[in-house]
Design a protein around this motif. Structure first.
Motif, PDB file in Angstrom:
ATOM      1  N   SER A  69       0.840  -1.193   0.000  1.00 11.72           N
ATOM      2  CA  SER A  69       0.000   0.000   0.000  1.00 11.72           C
ATOM      3  C   SER A  69       0.878   1.248   0.000  1.00 11.72           C
ATOM      4  N   VAL A  70       0.852   1.985  -1.085  1.00  6.62           N
ATOM      5  CA  VAL A  70       1.644   3.209  -1.185  1.00  6.62           C
ATOM      6  C   VAL A  70       1.199   4.212  -0.118  1.00  6.62           C
ATOM      7  N   GLU A  71      -0.119   4.349   0.032  1.00  9.33           N
ATOM      8  CA  GLU A  71      -0.648   5.333   0.970  1.00  9.33           C
ATOM      9  C   GLU A  71      -0.273   5.003   2.409  1.00  9.33           C
ATOM     10  N   ALA A  72      -0.375   3.729   2.786  1.00  7.92           N
ATOM     11  CA  ALA A  72      -0.051   3.350   4.163  1.00  7.92           C
ATOM     12  C   ALA A  72       1.422   3.600   4.463  1.00  7.92           C
ATOM     13  N   ASN A  73       2.293   3.288   3.509  1.00  9.73           N
ATOM     14  CA  ASN A  73       3.716   3.572   3.701  1.00  9.73           C
ATOM     15  C   ASN A  73       3.962   5.076   3.823  1.00  9.73           C
ATOM     16  N   TYR A  74       3.324   5.845   2.945  1.00  6.42           N
ATOM     17  CA  TYR A  74       3.529   7.298   2.961  1.00  6.42           C
ATOM     18  C   TYR A  74       3.038   7.905   4.275  1.00  6.42           C
ATOM     19  N   TYR A  75       1.815   7.547   4.666  1.00  7.90           N
ATOM     20  CA  TYR A  75       1.243   8.185   5.857  1.00  7.90           C
ATOM     21  C   TYR A  75       1.942   7.734   7.137  1.00  7.90           C
ATOM     22  N   ARG A  76       2.436   6.492   7.167  1.00 13.56           N
ATOM     23  CA  ARG A  76       3.201   6.097   8.354  1.00 13.56           C
ATOM     24  C   ARG A  76       4.515   6.870   8.406  1.00 13.56           C
ATOM     25  N   GLY A  77       5.124   7.107   7.237  1.00 11.88           N
ATOM     26  CA  GLY A  77       6.329   7.930   7.200  1.00 11.88           C
ATOM     27  C   GLY A  77       6.054   9.337   7.699  1.00 11.88           C
ATOM     28  N   LEU A  78       4.915   9.907   7.290  1.00 12.12           N
ATOM     29  CA  LEU A  78       4.539  11.249   7.734  1.00 12.12           C
ATOM     30  C   LEU A  78       4.370  11.292   9.254  1.00 12.12           C
ATOM     31  N   ALA A  79       3.699  10.282   9.803  1.00 13.52           N
ATOM     32  CA  ALA A  79       3.497  10.228  11.253  1.00 13.52           C
ATOM     33  C   ALA A  79       4.820  10.041  11.987  1.00 13.52           C
ATOM     34  N   ARG A  80       5.702   9.249  11.415  1.00 13.93           N
ATOM     35  CA  ARG A  80       6.997   9.028  12.074  1.00 13.93           C
ATOM     36  C   ARG A  80       7.846  10.290  12.088  1.00 13.93           C
ATOM     37  N   VAL A  81       7.682  11.161  11.112  1.00 13.03           N
ATOM     38  CA  VAL A  81       8.378  12.457  11.155  1.00 13.03           C
ATOM     39  C   VAL A  81       7.919  13.244  12.371  1.00 13.03           C
ATOM     40  N   VAL A  82       6.615  13.250  12.622  1.00 13.42           N
ATOM     41  CA  VAL A  82       6.072  13.954  13.789  1.00 13.42           C
ATOM     42  C   VAL A  82       6.657  13.378  15.073  1.00 13.42           C
ATOM     43  N   LEU A  83       6.835  12.058  15.118  1.00 16.59           N
ATOM     44  CA  LEU A  83       7.388  11.396  16.302  1.00 16.59           C
ATOM     45  C   LEU A  83       8.912  11.436  16.331  1.00 16.59           C
ATOM     46  N   LYS A  84       9.507  12.128  15.355  1.00 15.97           N
ATOM     47  CA  LYS A  84      10.963  12.304  15.272  1.00 15.97           C
ATOM     48  C   LYS A  84      11.713  10.989  15.027  1.00 15.97           C
ATOM     49  N   ASN A  85      11.011  10.000  14.479  1.00  8.60           N
ATOM     50  CA  ASN A  85      11.657   8.752  14.078  1.00  8.60           C
ATOM     51  C   ASN A  85      12.057   8.901  12.611  1.00  8.60           C
ATOM     52  N   LEU A  86      13.139   9.655  12.378  1.00  9.69           N
ATOM     53  CA  LEU A  86      13.529   9.968  11.004  1.00  9.69           C
ATOM     54  C   LEU A  86      14.015   8.754  10.222  1.00  9.69           C
TER      55      LEU A  86
END
Length: 421
Positions: A69-86
């Motif tokens: 799922s492209v969207e699930a990968n993208y949105y989890r990446g976006l959320a991880r930026v917020v959590l500072k898990n770069l």
């Protein structure tokens, strides 16, 4: 999957009723527990409601059932930026790009991650790819924003020739913000603010950018806006002494001396050997009428930095409030000498003017006696003139018609008697 629950969840999410949407998607998942799409949509609702950890959990569940799922990968990446898990965010966004190389938003997010990691050249390459894709999609606004990001991240000078590794950062994030602060110091505050607004438009969760913008806004005299930026930085867990120190200065300039002192206390817990904070807290104590507390802080600052002209000057001011003129003169003279050595002529002349006022004053003996009594009463109340004034006013109420000197003497006598002196 129960379409009724799912569709109601979609509709409530559109209406920004995220709690209602989460409830509907949860009902759908009770009936169809293997629906990647329901987990994805509930994750989006969690994210929009600020529940970032729950969002990541749902995105992960969606990927367990549908790893491509492209969207699930993208949105989890976006959320991880917020959590500072770069590192995790970079892994997710790279996977999204492998699955769909034409996903402009993913290239844009990758640029944000690489910029936050300090790999500016790599960030520029990602923003450039995103701009090309947005242009091909006729999305002119997002294309323009990507081009602005590229422009801002271009180094001011060409990298030195011996720096051949493309994976090494040309300029770190800290250095980038330092350049913006230097720009503000030179008077280009509006340009610095514009740059920082761009950074925050690209990444609204960049706590360091909020802190930096707060510092620039302080320089511009926009203290309330500066405090709002410092508050935002702290909410994003940017626990740095510079945030508390500058928010304290802004609060002090707005007249909130006790709030400023609380912020300076926090800054000193993080960085206990910061002479600037002691001077700033001393200024707040002085503004609040606590001259002895101010003197103690200026003295502490001078123990850390014996050549701090500002600390000498401010301590001199505090001594004048306590009518301790010899100490004030000594501090003014030391401050003037340091400013002279530094060729800081504006401050040098300001100190000399204050020094001249002290040295040329010749009060009459009656005024001298009054000043000595005032100084004695101040010492008895710990340097707080507001307390001394209240005591004097009480004496005026009980004994009307007496002289100012008499009221001072009476207040001193009563205090000393109560303390058994």
């Amino acid at each position: 999957m129960n379409d009724d629950f799912y569709n109601r969840g979609i509709e409530k999410a559109k209406q920004k009723d995220y709690a209602g949407a989460i409830e509907e998607f949860s009902h759908a998942l009770q009936l169809t527990p293997y629906s990647a799409e329901a987990y994805l949509q509930r994750g989006l609702a969690y994210y929009d409601s600020g529940a970032i950890h729950q969002a990541v959990s749902d995105y992960t569940q969606a990927l367990n059932f549908y790893p491509d799922s492209v969207e699930a990968n993208y949105y989890r990446g976006l959320a991880r930026v917020v959590l500072k898990n770069l590192p995790g965010a970079l892994e997710d966004v790279d996977r999204a790009i492998r699955l769909n190389p034409h996903y402009a938003a993913a290239h844009n997010l990758r640029g944000i991650v690489r910029r936050k990691q300090g790999y500016i050249q790599d960030a520029i390459a990602s923003f450039k790819k995103a701009a090309e894709l947005y242009l091909a999609q006729k999305d002119k606004e997002n294309c323009r924003l990507c081009l602005e990001k590229i422009k801002q991240l271009q180094p001011p000078e060409k990298p030195v020739q011996q720096q051949t590794s493309t994976s090494a950062p040309i300029i770190t994030t800290n250095a980038y913000f330092t350049q913006l602060l230097e720009k503000a110091e030179k008077g280009d505050t509006r340009e610095a603010i514009a740059d920082l607004n761009w950074v925050l438009q690209a990444d609204s969760q960049d706590a360091q950018a909020y802190c930096c913008r707060g510092v620039v806004r302080c320089k511009m005299g926009n203290y309330q806006e500066a405090i709002a930026d410092f508050n935002q930085a702290l909410q994003l867990n940017f626990q740095d002494a510079v945030v508390y120190r500058n928010r304290g200065k802004a609060r002090s300039l707005l007249g909130d001396n006790q709030g400023a002192i609380a912020d300076f206390n926090q800054a000193l817990q993080i960085q206990p050997e910061d002479a600037l904070v002691y001077v700033a807290r001393g200024n707040a104590y002085r503004a609040a009428g606590d001259y002895l507390g101010a003197i103690a802080d200026y003295t502490q600052a001078l123990q850390i930095n014996p050549d701090d002209a500002q600390a000498y000057y401010n301590r001199g001011i505090a001594y004048t409030f306590l009518e301790e003129m010899p100490q004030a003169v000594a501090d003014y003279q030391r401050a003037a000498s340091i400013y002279c050595e530094q060729e800081d002529w504006d401050n040098y002349h300001q100190v000399l003017n204050n020094l001249k006022k002290i040295q040329t004053s010749h009060p009459e003996s009656k005024q001298q006696k009054y000043n000595l009594l005032r100084q004695r009463l101040l010492r008895l109340v710990g340097g707080y003139w507001e307390i001394a004034q209240r005591l004097i006013e009480q004496k005026r109420e009980y004994y009307p018609g007496m002289t100012d000197e008499w009221y001072l003497q009476k207040a001193i006598e009563d205090l000393e008697r109560d303390r058994g002196r």
